[in-house]
Scaffold this active site. Structure first.
Site, PDB file in Angstrom:
ATOM      1  N   TYR A 142       0.828  -1.209   0.000  1.00 13.93           N
ATOM      2  CA  TYR A 142       0.000   0.000   0.000  1.00 13.93           C
ATOM      3  C   TYR A 142       0.869   1.268   0.000  1.00 13.93           C
ATOM      4  CZ  TYR A 142      -4.609  -2.076   1.046  1.00 13.93           C
ATOM      5  OH  TYR A 142      -5.803  -2.747   0.998  1.00 13.93           O
ATOM      6  N   LYS A 190       3.196 -15.415   2.749  1.00 14.83           N
ATOM      7  CA  LYS A 190       3.326 -16.156   1.493  1.00 14.83           C
ATOM      8  C   LYS A 190       4.822 -16.443   1.313  1.00 14.83           C
ATOM      9  CE  LYS A 190       1.660 -17.772  -2.416  1.00 14.83           C
ATOM     10  NZ  LYS A 190       0.793 -18.964  -2.466  1.00 14.83           N
ATOM     11  N   ASP A 222      -2.983 -18.199   1.099  1.00 22.29           N
ATOM     12  CA  ASP A 222      -4.022 -18.872   0.297  1.00 22.29           C
ATOM     13  C   ASP A 222      -4.693 -19.974   1.114  1.00 22.29           C
ATOM     14  OD1 ASP A 222      -1.526 -20.087   0.190  1.00 22.29           O
ATOM     15  OD2 ASP A 222      -1.677 -20.698  -1.907  1.00 22.29           O
ATOM     16  N   ASP A 246      -6.199  -6.955   4.551  1.00 25.32           N
ATOM     17  CA  ASP A 246      -7.349  -6.309   3.903  1.00 25.32           C
ATOM     18  C   ASP A 246      -8.284  -7.375   3.350  1.00 25.32           C
ATOM     19  OD1 ASP A 246      -8.925  -4.262   2.675  1.00 25.32           O
ATOM     20  OD2 ASP A 246      -7.964  -4.766   0.769  1.00 25.32           O
ATOM     21  N   ASP A 250     -12.140  -8.947   5.050  1.00 24.61           N
ATOM     22  CA  ASP A 250     -13.448  -8.936   4.382  1.00 24.61           C
ATOM     23  C   ASP A 250     -14.052 -10.338   4.393  1.00 24.61           C
ATOM     24  OD1 ASP A 250     -13.334  -6.232   3.761  1.00 24.61           O
ATOM     25  OD2 ASP A 250     -14.006  -6.524   1.695  1.00 24.61           O
TER      26      ASP A 250
HETATM   27  C1  IPM Z   1     -10.255  -1.207   4.314  1.00 27.14           C
HETATM   28  C2  IPM Z   1     -10.504  -0.651   2.939  1.00 27.14           C
HETATM   29  C3  IPM Z   1      -9.347   0.254   2.546  1.00 27.14           C
HETATM   30  C4  IPM Z   1      -8.099  -0.586   2.552  1.00 27.14           C
HETATM   31  C5  IPM Z   1      -9.527   0.974   1.205  1.00 27.14           C
HETATM   32  C6  IPM Z   1     -10.806   1.766   1.159  1.00 27.14           C
HETATM   33  C7  IPM Z   1      -8.340   1.841   0.883  1.00 27.14           C
HETATM   34  O1  IPM Z   1     -10.708  -1.670   2.025  1.00 27.14           O
HETATM   35  O2  IPM Z   1     -10.150  -0.404   5.271  1.00 27.14           O
HETATM   36  O3  IPM Z   1     -10.198  -2.425   4.439  1.00 27.14           O
HETATM   37  O4  IPM Z   1      -7.806  -1.256   1.552  1.00 27.14           O
HETATM   38  O5  IPM Z   1      -7.377  -0.561   3.552  1.00 27.14           O
HETATM   39 MG    MG Z   2     -10.804  -3.609   2.915  1.00 28.93          MG
END
Ligand code: IPM
Ligand code: MG
Length: 358
Positions: A142, A190, A222, A246, A250
Site C-alpha cells: 500500500y 506467502k 491462500d 485487507d 473482508d
Molecule cells: C479497508 C478498505 C481500505 C483498505 C480501502 C478503502 C483503501 O478496504 O479499510 O479495508 O484497503 O485498507
Molecule cells: Mg478492505
C-alpha cells in the site's frame, strides 16, 4: 472525563452511521458524567469537493490534536475518475500514515442472534467464530512506490517492502493480543514466494521466544483464505501484513453474517486511535436512512475501551447492541423473517436507549 473526538463523517452512508454512533456516545457521556466534544474533520470525496484534496494538512491536524478519531466511510462513484493519488481512499491511507496507526484490529465474531445469517453450514458455525485479525496498516504494498510507465507498452509496478522493525512492532501486537485471549497466534504470509514474507516469518519466530506462553503457527495466505471458511473455530488471533489483512478481514466479516456489524481500531505508539467500521460508503443506499450503524457504534465502543480506558462504558455499548438484536430489531442488511426492520436512525436510538437502561 473530558475527551475531544475528531469526527470524520466522510461520504455515502458515512454521515448517517456516524450520527448514530454519536447518539450512543452521548448516552454514555450522560450516564457516566463524561464530556465528549466533537470536532468535525473533512476527509475523502467531500474534502476533494471542498478543498481539491482528500485530506488537507489542516484537517489531518484536527485529528492529530484530538484524543481519538471516529470515522464513517469514504469514497464513491463520483470520484472514480480522479487520478490515483487524489482519490478519496488516498485520504484514508494518509490519515493512517499521518497518525502512525500501524496496528489494525478487526474482530470476526458471530453474534448468536445472527448465527442464521452466516453463509457457512450450521455445523461449522456451531463450533464458534471468534477471532481477531491484527493487520499491519501503514506498510507493505500500500505504501511502496507505485508507478506506471512506458516500456513499449504501459507497465505498472507497486513495490512491497517491509523492514524488520515494522514486522517486529506488529508481531508484538499479535502476541500481546493472543496473550489476553486464548493464547493462539497464527502468522499468515506467502513465504513460499515472497521475500517480504520470508523476512516476516523469521522475525515472528524470533519474537516467539519472548512469548513462550503463546502457541504460534504459520499459515500461507491462500491456505488461510480456505481455512477461514472451512474451520474458523481454529483461529484465535491472526497477524498479517497490510494487503493480506485487507482481503482476509473482508472474508472473515462475511462469515459472521454481515460486514455491517464489524468495527475496527487502529492504534500506533500513543493512545490516539482511529476507529472505523470495516465496510465502505455504500453509495447505493446513502441518504435513505437504511444503513446499519452497528459497525460504527461498536467502533465507538472500541475507542472507549482502547483509547480512553473506559471498559465499563464499552461493555455497556456492546451489551446494548446485544439487547437490541435480542429484541428482534434489524436493519435491512441483517433482516431475518419474523424480525422488525428498522431504519439506521431508529437502530441508533434503540441502542442509545438501551445504554441508558443497562
Ligand atoms: C479497508 C478498505 C481500505 C483498505 C480501502 C478503502 C483503501 O478496504 O479499510 O479495508 O484497503 O485498507
Ligand atoms: Mg478492505
Amino acid at each position: 472525563m473530558k475527551k475531544n473526538i475528531a469526527v470524520i463523517r466522510g461520504d455515502g452512508i458515512g454521515p448517517e452511521i456516524v450520527n448514530e454512533a454519536i447518539k450512543v456516545l452521548d448516552a454514555v457521556a450522560k450516564k457516566y458524567g463524561h464530556t465528549f466534544e466533537y470536532t468535525d474533520a473533512d476527509m475523502g470525496g467531500c474534502a476533494i469537493d471542498k478543498y481539491g484534496d482528500p485530506l488537507p494538512q489542516h484537517e489531518l491536524d484536527k485529528c492529530l490534536n484530538a484524543d481519538s478519531v471516529l470515522l464513517g466511510a469514504v469514497g464513491g462513484p463520483k470520484w472514480d475518475s480522479v487520478p490515483g493519488n487524489m482519490r478519496p481512499e488516498k485520504g484514508l491511507l494518509r490519515i493512517r500514515a499521518g497518525m502512525g496507526v500501524y496496528s489494525n484490529n478487526r474482530p470476526a465474531k458471530i453474534w448468536p442472534q445472527l448465527a442464521d445469517a452466516s453463509p457457512l453450514k450450521p455445523e461449522i458455525v456451531e463450533k464458534g467464530i471468534d477471532f481477531i485479525i491484527v493487520r499491519e496498516l501503514i506498510g507493505g504494498i500500500y505504501f511502496g512506490e507505485h508507478r506506471t510507465f512506458e516500456d513499449g507498452e504501459r507497465v505498472s509496478e507497486d513495490v512491497m517492502r517491509y523492514s524488520e522493525s515494522e514486522i517486529e512492532r506488529i508481531g508484538r501486537i499479535g502476541f500481546e493480543t493472543a496473550r489476553k485471549r486464548r493464547k493462539k497466534l497464527c502468522s499468515v504470509e506467502k513465504s513460499n514466494v515472497l521475500d517480504t514474507s520470508r523476512l516476516w516469518k523469521s522475525v515472528i519466530h524470533r519474537l516467539a521466544e519472548e512469548y513462550p506462553d503463546v502457541e504460534l503457527s504459520d499459515m500461507l495466505v491462500d491456505n488461510c483464505a480456505m481455512q477461514i471458511v472451512k474451520n474458523p473455530a481454529q483461529f484465535d488471533v491472526i497477524v498479517t501484513e497490510n494487503m493480506f489483512g485487507d482481503i482476509l478481514s473482508d472474508e472473515a466479516s462475511m462469515i459472521t453474517g454481515s460486514i455491517g456489524m464489524i468495527p475496527s481500531s487502529s492504534l500506533g505508539a500513543g493512545s490516539n486511535g482511529l476507529y472505523e467500521p470495516i465496510h465502505g460508503s455504500a453509495p447505493d443506499i446513502a441518504g435513505t436512512d437504511a444503513a446499519n450503524p452497528i459497525g460504527t457504534i461498536l467502533s465507538a465502543a472500541m475507542m472507549l475501551r482502547f483509547s480512553f480506558d473506559m471498559p465499563r462504558e464499552a461493555d455497556d455499548i456492546e451489551e446494548a447492541v446485544g439487547k437490541v438484536l435480542s429484541g428482534g430489531f434489524r436493519t435491512g442488511d441483517i433482516m431475518q423473517s419474523g424480525m422488525k426492520k428498522v431504519k439506521c436512525s431508529e437502530m441508533g436510538s434503540l441502542i442509545a436507549q438501551a445504554v441508558s437502561e443497562i
